[in-house]
Design a protein around this motif. Structure first.
Motif, mmCIF file in Angstrom:
data_model
loop_
_atom_site.group_PDB
_atom_site.id
_atom_site.type_symbol
_atom_site.label_atom_id
_atom_site.label_comp_id
_atom_site.label_asym_id
_atom_site.label_seq_id
_atom_site.Cartn_x
_atom_site.Cartn_y
_atom_site.Cartn_z
ATOM 1 N N MET A 136 7.584 -5.827 -4.879
ATOM 2 C CA MET A 136 6.867 -7.079 -5.104
ATOM 3 C C MET A 136 7.504 -7.916 -6.208
ATOM 4 O O MET A 136 7.645 -9.130 -6.075
ATOM 5 N N GLU A 137 7.891 -7.302 -7.316
ATOM 6 C CA GLU A 137 8.399 -8.041 -8.468
ATOM 7 C C GLU A 137 9.921 -8.066 -8.536
ATOM 8 O O GLU A 137 10.495 -9.092 -8.873
ATOM 9 N N GLY B 202 4.426 5.615 -7.346
ATOM 10 C CA GLY B 202 5.843 5.927 -7.501
ATOM 11 C C GLY B 202 6.706 5.678 -6.284
ATOM 12 O O GLY B 202 7.862 6.107 -6.250
ATOM 13 N N THR B 203 6.198 4.980 -5.269
ATOM 14 C CA THR B 203 6.978 4.769 -4.054
ATOM 15 C C THR B 203 7.709 3.425 -4.017
ATOM 16 O O THR B 203 8.350 3.118 -3.019
ATOM 17 N N GLY B 204 7.579 2.602 -5.074
ATOM 18 C CA GLY B 204 8.354 1.369 -5.141
ATOM 19 C C GLY B 204 7.611 0.094 -4.795
ATOM 20 O O GLY B 204 8.235 -0.944 -4.582
ATOM 21 N N LEU C 123 -3.457 -9.045 -7.733
ATOM 22 C CA LEU C 123 -4.489 -8.039 -7.940
ATOM 23 C C LEU C 123 -3.976 -6.640 -7.649
ATOM 24 O O LEU C 123 -3.091 -6.445 -6.831
ATOM 25 N N GLU C 124 -4.575 -5.689 -8.312
ATOM 26 C CA GLU C 124 -4.274 -4.276 -8.089
ATOM 27 C C GLU C 124 -5.597 -3.562 -7.820
ATOM 28 O O GLU C 124 -6.582 -3.815 -8.510
ATOM 29 N N TYR D 7 0.849 -1.189 0.000
ATOM 30 C CA TYR D 7 0.000 0.000 0.000
ATOM 31 C C TYR D 7 0.881 1.234 0.000
ATOM 32 O O TYR D 7 1.883 1.291 0.701
ATOM 33 N N GLY D 8 0.514 2.203 -0.801
ATOM 34 C CA GLY D 8 1.259 3.454 -0.779
ATOM 35 C C GLY D 8 0.978 4.304 -1.997
ATOM 36 O O GLY D 8 0.263 3.906 -2.914
#
Length: 105
Positions: free
Chosen positions: A21-22, A14-16, A60-61, A10-11
């Motif tokens: 995750m990938e 553009g915070t990474g 999921l996004e 969560y964020g």
């Protein structure tokens, strides 16, 4: 008998989160959480005591109150299936969320 888990990032944009995750598949030292977890799970399942296994995953996004299945074929950011979670339209389906399964992951 089995295990279930969730990893939630969560964020702000553009915070990474995606990088965390990938990561990058160019070298194991640059793997993110997903490839490292998948590798650990399948290595663990190679043990002889696991005669039968089933692994399912979803990716999921949630963005602008829309749920997008990132495992749906299509490749572009806008091509995933969506389910609306907007107020007044809870659970209204705009497409189907897929569960990807494979014998070897």
């Amino acid at each position: 008998r089995g295990f279930e888990s969730t990893v939630f990032a969560y964020g702000q944009t553009g915070t990474g989160k995606t990088h965390t995750m990938e990561g990058s598949l160019s070298s194991p030292e640059f793997y993110g959480i997903i490839p490292r977890s998948a590798q650990a799970i399948f290595e663990h399942l190679k043990q002889p005591r696991y005669k039968e296994q089933r692994v399912t995953c979803s990716y999921l996004e949630i963005y602008n109150e829309e749920l997008r299945d990132l495992l749906v074929d299509g490749g572009s950011h806008n091509s995933g299936s969506m389910v609306s979670s907007s107020p007044g339209r809870p659970g209204q389906h705009a497409g189907k969320l897929d569960i990807m399964e494979g014998k070897n992951g």
